[in-house]
Design an enzyme around this catalytic site. Sequence first.
Site, short mmCIF file in Angstrom:
data_model
loop_
_atom_site.label_atom_id
_atom_site.label_comp_id
_atom_site.label_asym_id
_atom_site.label_seq_id
_atom_site.Cartn_x
_atom_site.Cartn_y
_atom_site.Cartn_z
N GLN A 136 43.54 -13.05 31.09
CA GLN A 136 44.79 -12.63 31.69
C GLN A 136 44.49 -11.51 32.66
O GLN A 136 43.88 -10.48 32.27
CB GLN A 136 45.76 -12.14 30.60
CG GLN A 136 46.46 -13.25 29.86
CD GLN A 136 47.62 -13.84 30.64
OE1 GLN A 136 48.61 -13.16 30.90
NE2 GLN A 136 47.47 -15.08 31.04
N ASN A 193 43.85 -8.64 30.10
CA ASN A 193 44.31 -8.65 28.71
C ASN A 193 43.86 -9.93 28.02
O ASN A 193 42.66 -10.22 28.03
CB ASN A 193 45.78 -8.27 28.54
CG ASN A 193 46.76 -9.07 29.32
OD1 ASN A 193 46.63 -9.18 30.53
ND2 ASN A 193 47.73 -9.64 28.65
N ASP A 194 44.73 -10.68 27.41
CA ASP A 194 44.32 -11.71 26.45
C ASP A 194 43.25 -12.68 26.96
O ASP A 194 43.32 -13.16 28.09
CB ASP A 194 45.52 -12.58 26.07
CG ASP A 194 46.72 -11.81 25.60
OD1 ASP A 194 46.65 -10.57 25.53
OD2 ASP A 194 47.74 -12.46 25.35
N ASP A 213 52.29 -18.17 24.16
CA ASP A 213 50.89 -18.22 23.70
C ASP A 213 50.58 -19.51 22.94
O ASP A 213 50.12 -19.50 21.79
CB ASP A 213 50.55 -17.01 22.80
CG ASP A 213 50.97 -15.68 23.40
OD1 ASP A 213 51.06 -15.59 24.64
OD2 ASP A 213 51.21 -14.73 22.64
N LEU A 252 43.73 -4.94 35.71
CA LEU A 252 43.82 -4.98 34.25
C LEU A 252 43.53 -6.36 33.71
O LEU A 252 43.93 -7.37 34.28
CB LEU A 252 45.24 -4.55 33.84
CG LEU A 252 45.59 -4.56 32.36
CD1 LEU A 252 46.49 -3.36 32.02
CD2 LEU A 252 46.30 -5.86 31.96
#
Lengths: 497, 497
Positions: free
Chosen positions: A63, A46-47, A167, A44
């Site tokens: 990510q 992500n960001d 973040d 997976l």
Amino acid sequence: MEWTREKRYLPYNQWDAETLLQLQAQANNSKYQVKYHIRPTSGLINDPNGFSYYNGKWHVFYQSYPFGATHGLKSWVHMQSSDLVHWENLGLALGADTKYDSHGAYSGSALVIDEKLFLMYTGNVRDKNWARFSYQNGAILDKDGQVTKLPEPLLTAPNHVTEHFRDPQLIKHRDQYYVFLGAQDKTTLSGQVALFRSSDLHNWDDLGYLDFSDEVMGYMIECPNLVFVDNKPVLIFCPQGLDHEVSAYENIYPNMYIVGEQLKFDAAKMETNQKSPLNLDAGFDVYATQAFNAPDGKTYAISWVGLPDIAYPTDTENWANCFSQVKQLSLAEDGTLIQRPVPEMANLRHNGVNIRTSSAINNVQVVQDTAGQQFELKVTIAANQVGTLHLAANSNLSESLKLVFSTDCDARLTVDRTTAGIQYATEYGTTRAVDLVANESLDLDIFIDGSLFEIFINGGRQVVTGRFFAPTSNTKVAFTSTKALGYSGTYWQIEHI
Amino acid sequence: MEWTREKRYLPYNQWDAETLLQLQAQANNSKYQVKYHIRPTSGLINDPNGFSYYNGKWHVFYQSYPFGATHGLKSWVHMQSSDLVHWENLGLALGADTKYDSHGAYSGSALVIDEKLFLMYTGNVRDKNWARFSYQNGAILDKDGQVTKLPEPLLTAPNHVTEHFRDPQLIKHRDQYYVFLGAQDKTTLSGQVALFRSSDLHNWDDLGYLDFSDEVMGYMIECPNLVFVDNKPVLIFCPQGLDHEVSAYENIYPNMYIVGEQLKFDAAKMETNQKSPLNLDAGFDVYATQAFNAPDGKTYAISWVGLPDIAYPTDTENWANCFSQVKQLSLAEDGTLIQRPVPEMANLRHNGVNIRTSSAINNVQVVQDTAGQQFELKVTIAANQVGTLHLAANSNLSESLKLVFSTDCDARLTVDRTTAGIQYATEYGTTRAVDLVANESLDLDIFIDGSLFEIFINGGRQVVTGRFFAPTSNTKVAFTSTKALGYSGTYWQIEHI
């Protein structure tokens, strides 16, 4: 496979290499895989993190959870490019391997400092009782691609935030470093953007929460980005749990922005005329967009195409999600954001074919019979038209990704993925609509990459991004309309990167 | 790290995934990495396998040992292309995971049978006493990229060969299947090409050894390939231990070819006018070339750029070797092989710059000051010239990959890597020379890709391929000559794939 917590947080060195090689092959062989966007080697994605320009190259990290389609132990994977279009995967850059990031090297940003690329990221740590601690850590990437983590966290969480504090976006402004952080206020449990200042990256002044709205921004803000676009400050962020009365949105969590008139850094105040945040993307699947002001004077953004807490069809293939293409930001006359493809995207085009209004047969005008899995379609639809553009359609158009348009007095574009293949996240709707200016022509720049679509409307005044999972045999592109239809444009095959 | 036998043959599932991710990052970040040739995701790459065209795509597999720069437990990794130039890595295709390939899925070939891609490969097996057994196995790749191994070996070794019996090349000729295998004769311990025939891939007739020469071909032949080039049979093979009196060669093991006039399959006889085999490549590092007759009527070849039993400088970075570009084969008027880049290679060119004779300063004519790590230089040097072309040179040309040429009565091109960076395999010489036709101009098409050079001479009549490991700051390209020099050509940057 059941993704127990224990399994999701198993250190990478307790997974075996054969499993990883097989997961990489599974992702690479998927018929839904994207071919000209950043996507996971396995598992997976992500960001986007650390989007930057350093040592003559563009950099972005993703990510990564490499062992399946679940949010497990996260690391940073390094992508590098010469043109913002062709990306090389340089592999694992930041793992979860210290006491300050033992449960994940979470999202962050990058800034060139002293001829090195300084990475600031959130180290996720859980204790025995699974209580969460968030550390804001530093690491340094040198010109040889070597990453060295700093031994101690850079910044300690202030008392006024909960453990949801992550973040960091590190920027430099007038010889001072500032960091914007997504936060949850401990008293009100509201979403906030926390702002800090430092001259040395180690001693930080807490400037409090950024004042940019009178509204409550839900219960948490993730992935705040402060960039300057055409000299105005723009805050891009992901408010979770935002009241739909504040701003309308349809996705589980929105990715929004506010354009300011002025940013007073030290007062933590963004003056704005914008009453409420706007959706950055009018589609189904954009989140965690990261933007930065590049040394070429332009502002670029890249998005995660994927949402938290949504199951995707490729989960059964053990991989999930991808990135958007890089988008160049500017401001429209009305003060809203314009997002355009970078010019270098045109270098991927091959075998351009002009298309234009032809004689309809049973109200159907076929644009391409076998458009393939990777293409771009740039088309202008004349004013005062009503019809549907079918993408990835089967032969009788009963299945397709539908772009239902009207450019008459009730002007609107509706993107409908109801019949576009495997359905998912249907509780958040299967259509997204964008209002258009009445009685004007409509420019669409449509990018299809396997299971990803990106539709730039009227030069990027709106963007509709989403995933769809159609049979690969659905390769037809056609217009349908009960009336005569005026359009012209170009279709290109797009090469893989 | 010491590469014990135990460590080299450790099953992939006993390596940990974090180590693999770090090895992938280490290979990807190497400053010596090639960027537009096939190269390992991690560890070591050797022979090309299964080079073929299937389901609308080109396919080739590489022999892979993913855990370091050593010949450990081998598997097949799948590469796919639409144009023979841009390759996608689809990951692990054949692992060492059955009792018939427990110690390595070794080299083999591919043939389209019944709309699937049939893979035939050597399963390497060692018993407790480390005695070697070679099985010739089958596997089937379907349109979804799934590979299914056949449960039993296809072909049993005949009694007249030793355990050195491998690298099956499966082809179809007039409704019969034939397989060519590298072999060592049990009685004479000489290198042979064993030939078998079958109508069903399961029952095989032993046709004996291919009769193609009166000479002894060393103690072993590896990687035999029988292809048709301009309607003549051509045997490409790697004789190990070949007497230098039979054919001259300088590498530890040569990759050679013989052009035949006729192949009598069932008699296992290739009639040829060629007295002794010729070197396929005049350079330093080509081995295990695999060729095939494609459905487009053309014959293509791709080579391992790497040699057995040679240590390479990147061994310390835990990765090694790459492939050549794909070469299109044809025959010259004199019956020797011509190897040319495929036309699609030109699609990688960017920013072409015309170069030509300029005024020399201290006998130096600079072609490019900063040529970068990936470029092509196509140049014609006039007849009756003497000079040196320096590639990857430092500012004063004391370090460079030197092409020393004379196009006068004693015409010759010498490629000298003595001063080209880190030295290795120097016991096999640091120069390679090609004789040219006297008093004629010289065409060079030079491809540089990081640590790889490929030099196509006079339209591919000779090819000189090799590795070199120069500092990346050595980016100058210049001619030196004590006399006036005539040349013209084009320099291009080459994009990464």
